[in-house]
Enzyme design. Structure first.
Site, PDB file in Angstrom:
ATOM      1  N   PHE D  60       9.357  -3.189  -2.108  1.00 15.25           N
ATOM      2  CA  PHE D  60       8.718  -3.079  -3.587  1.00 15.25           C
ATOM      3  C   PHE D  60       9.398  -3.825  -4.712  1.00 15.25           C
ATOM      4  O   PHE D  60      10.751  -3.697  -4.537  1.00 15.25           O
ATOM      5  CB  PHE D  60       8.763  -1.839  -3.824  1.00 15.25           C
ATOM      6  N   GLU D  61       8.730  -4.506  -5.447  1.00  9.35           N
ATOM      7  CA  GLU D  61       9.471  -5.556  -6.303  1.00  9.35           C
ATOM      8  C   GLU D  61      10.517  -5.007  -7.121  1.00  9.35           C
ATOM      9  O   GLU D  61      11.327  -5.521  -7.551  1.00  9.35           O
ATOM     10  CB  GLU D  61       8.512  -6.196  -7.314  1.00  9.35           C
TER      11      GLU D  61
END
Lengths: 329, 269, 329, 269
Positions: D60-61
């Site tokens: 997840f960024e």
């Protein structure tokens, strides 16, 4: 001014992207032996970088093995390199070096034979600073080929570096562009690792997080192996994530005679013995034969240096359990 | 590095190392930050914390931030440097912090220093490929000399060490003189501050940026200082005499800072 | 190509060095109130950056106070800005914005009145990406005025950024130079802080370590105050060191209705109520009067939103103590 | 964003969202890494992990690395994304990792996509200072579109959305066609890979880099795909038919991945 030194490593981030792409992101068992880790992942001519701070949290077992396997022609990141440098110099393993801090053992002194190795012309150096090598690793960790910095400007350190002056397009100010440093192999000693390569380091990190990111291959030696839940239960423990790591070996006291924070203090007597041995070629050779070349493996080295009794003393010293000055007898 | 035997007139009272530590400690004010190495600098910082500057922020370049030092570290990265520290961070972050202007003082040394405070810790001899003697190199010295606000040098003084031109300019002082740091691209306002030796305290002339004797230690003559300097020294007018270590300084230094005489006992070796 | 957008903040690292130099490194008591922290440290026209991730670990109490004190003309780092953006837009606090992600609430939808504020022309935007703003903060944390990156190249995002194309002196490759981002003020919500400003953050860090380093002034709100020994006993806890911090306030549930990892989950019902209220100017005004302008302080807000009972439910949700879908009743 | 009602012939068996998730999941192989957002991408990644790719590294960024997702996250930064994760790191580190070439797949969306796979998530209208409708902007989309090896787009298909030229080029596809990514300075070998819509799976012609229908979903005609595309579509020869979701896929998706129908129930709203 433009640095006249040579860049010893590939700078093009696109070549490295291809290399990093090919690394598997699987959770798999990467545990192996010290011997195999070095055999498989470090080849003659590779560029090697060592985690820790010269005599603190260094991967001594891996360093000894590199010497015993007779690796030659390595490039070496002298980013605080003290006892690690001394070990590799004993094997004449490297012939080129990014020199930020080399040869010396900080306040302990300068080992003469190690210095001679550098003075002999056998080692091509390019000059840097501690910050410059840290930032070069960071540039690599960012996947770019350079990073601007303000150290080294105007000095002979700059002249003998491989940095180039550039102008900031926003301020017109002069900077040094430092080329990214992508080592072929990093060897790092950690407190805990799991079989997949997740690592926990306590205490100072030096540049080891960026080093693990920047390197094509990463070999970890760990004081102890722990289950993966050690990390899944508390993600703050994950100093280095598994997908950066290629091999894991468990080596208790693996940083001896260096200082492993929270585990054991440095063995100053043994380091002093080594330093003294470097006073002459004869005593040097005898010392190395006894402690490095003439023994089977790192366990034998620990035994030779006093075994569990000595390790207990160093643990006492680390935890300040005895009045200072009385613990090292 | 062994410090030369220093003063003559104070044998009974204090030794040269004690003088160096006490004098150095006085330059560190409360609320400032200082990057220290092992030996005299860390002893000076500890002494300052106990006497004048309880809130002196001590930084070790390897990552130790604001430790409660239980004893002298052997390495700037060893576990003493993070004993009950506020933070155990990375060298990279320390260097970032330095670059942002948060490091007020640093202590450096070197094999040679010239009249502009430039330092050589790389080699003897001017042929880079064939040095007469190779030293460890910059380490963090160039970084601190470039980016810390005030560089303090603590060193024994001799004509061999205080040279007109360093063989290798490892760490910037004022480079070639006024304006040359700025021309090189170094941040303005930072640079050499004091040189503390076994003979004197030296500073830099505000315009010419040349080294200048500010005070000589008790029992030392200006002539001695000159003889032990390989270039023409400016002299502050009036020239001061260094305050000798006070009883308070000596007591705290001997009893609390360095009871094992790891630093202050070095001369005796 | 050269970005046509405007840089809203000072880029010259030498000016910032002077500013950072003047910060005291003393360990002193910096605890104050939400009200005073905002009064003293954030002024009209300042450039503000908010820690956390839009709706995760945001300093809601401080954001509400900024609106209630009527701060105007702020610059704003829209670096994932979701509910934080929505709050500040409600007060029309900012008139310029570095836009990486603005307006939206991720999968929840787009609040219409917040969007109108941006579409009205009242806010001058410069375009960036999440990485670009992260790297701009890192450049500032490194004390340099720019950093090279490979995002945005060839796009309208680049065209409307303030980046400039440069060539790597080692590889000849094209990069974008991103200008360093030095905010005037950062507000960051953390799990634990001591009175001196040492902070511990659990879970994702977003860009908050670099943000704290890059900002001239840093205001911390913390779920709870802890003694300094919390950090001295275990230095791994020190996410942000005290000498970067100017003010500390203790605000339990200070990130509500956002998600505070390991503490409480987001209040999706309340966020949805706010989102729905933005459908028309009338419902919007009524909502803001009730929940933001018409109340005394953040405690009153928590009470209005269900008080301790609701907070317990959100804690249950965070810890997955009830079957999903049943906890939010 | 509501997905248009898709196919006709499969009402009893699966809905459009289920099809999207199942088809997307098949492109993720074991040992690869994928950056996912909320909604279809995370469901696809979870399904892939359970069926084909147990060692798919989910990123997840905002910083969540390799979580054991207990349920669908609402935000790409919320605490579900670090539930029993391997790491909870910074967005900066994720972006560094992306830049180094360690992210194999990413999923993106947008208000508009053009024939070269360029995406617009910034605005409707071409006047930047006066947009007709303003969207959130790039977020991390441009970063992933620039630096991830393979960009997957999952989106409903309509002529309004599949346009000849995007109003604002937020995120790079193949820009102006062959060679233009490289000319712009983007890393070679990365870029658009597949577009998965409610009607078809589309790829890109290896030479012209133009969008090309690779397979159409069961019950959909090529004409429907063309009518719902605002530019001339290339068609792969032979044109395939998308394999419908298998019973296994549907069972795992409905029972294990999304039992609360947070994603696959969205059409029903």
């Amino acid at each position: 001014m433009e640095g006249q030194g040579r860049i010893f490593t590939e700078v093009d981030p696109d070549l490295l992207r291809g290399c990093f792409r090919s690394k598997s992101k699987k959770l798999t068992n990467k545990v192996t032996s010290v011997k195999e880790a070095v055999q498989i992942h470090l080849h003659d001519g590779d560029y090697l970088a060592v985690g820790g701070f010269g005599g603190v949290r260094i991967p001594t077992a891996l360093l000894h093995e590199i010497v015993r396997q007779g690796r030659k022609g390595l490039g070496f990141a002298g980013h605080p390199a003290t006892h690690d440098c001394e070990i590799l110099a004993a094997g004449k393993c490297f012939d080129r070096c990014d020199a930020a801090y080399i040869i010396g053992l900080e306040a302990r002194g300068i080992p003469k034979m190690t210095r001679k190795y550098f003075e002999s012309g056998a080692v091509e150096c390019t000059e840097w600073t501690n910050a410059a090598l840290s930032w070069r690793l960071r540039a690599a960790a960012m996947g770019v080929s350079f990073i601007p910095a303000r150290s080294m400007l105007g000095t002979d350190t700059e002249l003998h570096s491989a940095a180039k002056e550039i102008i900031c397009p926003f301020t017109g100010k002069k900077y040094l562009a430092l080329p990214a440093l992508f080592p072929d192999v990093a060897i790092i000693h950690v407190h805990e690792a799991d079989i997949n390569g997740n690592c926990h380091i306590r205490g100072i990190l030096v540049s080891d997080q960026d080093l693990a990111r920047a390197s094509k291959r990463v070999i970890i030696s760990a004081e102890r192996l722990v289950p993966i839940d050690f990390f899944r239960d508390d993600q703050e423990k994950t100093t280095i994530p598994y997908y950066l790591v290629d091999a894991v070996v468990e080596v208790p006291f693996g940083s001896y005679p260096g200082n492993m924070p929270y585990e054991y203090y440095s063995d100053e007597e043994h380091l002093q013995e080594w330093l003294t041995a470097e006073e002459s070629p004869e005593t040097y050779q005898a010392f190395l034969d006894k402690y490095l070349f003439g023994i089977r493996d790192f366990d034998a080295y620990l035994e030779l240096c006093g075994g569990t009794h000595r390790m207990s003393q160093l643990r006492d010293l680390e935890y300040l359990r005895k009045p200072e000055g009385e613990g090292a007898d | 590095m062994a410090y030369d035997d220093p003063l003559k007139a104070r044998k009974a009272k204090y030794n040269g190392m004690e003088l160096l530590v006490c004098v150095a400690s006085r330059y560190l004010e409360d609320g400032a930050s200082v990057s220290v190495g092992t030996g005299v600098p860390v002893a000076a910082a500890m002494l300052a914390q106990k006497l004048y500057a309880p809130n002196l922020l001590v930084i070790f370049e390897a990552g130790g931030i604001a430790p409660l030092l239980p004893t002298m570290p052997i390495s700037v990265g060893d576990s003493r440097t993070t004993h009950r520290a506020i933070q155990a961070t990375s060298m990279t972050e320390v260097m970032d912090t330095l670059s942002r202007g948060l490091v007020d003082y640093c202590f450096l040394g070197g094999a040679q220093i010239d009249l502009y405070g430039n330092l050589n810790s790389t080699q003897v001899g001017t042929d880079y490929r064939k040095p007469k003697v190779r030293f460890p190199g910059s380490g963090g010295a160039n970084d601190f000399g470039s980016l810390a606000w005030r560089t303090m040098v603590v060193t024994p003084q001799s004509a061999r060490r205080f040279v007109p031109k360093v063989d290798f300019l490892t760490t910037p002082g004022y480079l070639d003189g006024p304006g040359s740091r700025e021309r090189a691209g170094l941040p303005p306002g930072a640079g050499p501050y004091k040189v503390i030796t076994n003979l004197a305290v030296l500073g830099y002339h505000p315009e010419s940026k040349r080294m200048m004797v500010e005070s000589i230690h008790p029992g030392v003559t200006l002539e001695e200082v000159r003889v032990n300097t390989g270039f023409e020294l400016l002299v502050k007018d009036p020239l001061g005499t260094t305050d000798p270590p006070s009883e308070d300084e000596l007591r705290v230094l001997r009893e609390e800072v360095d009871p094992l005489k790891l630093v202050i006992g070095r001369e005796a070796k």
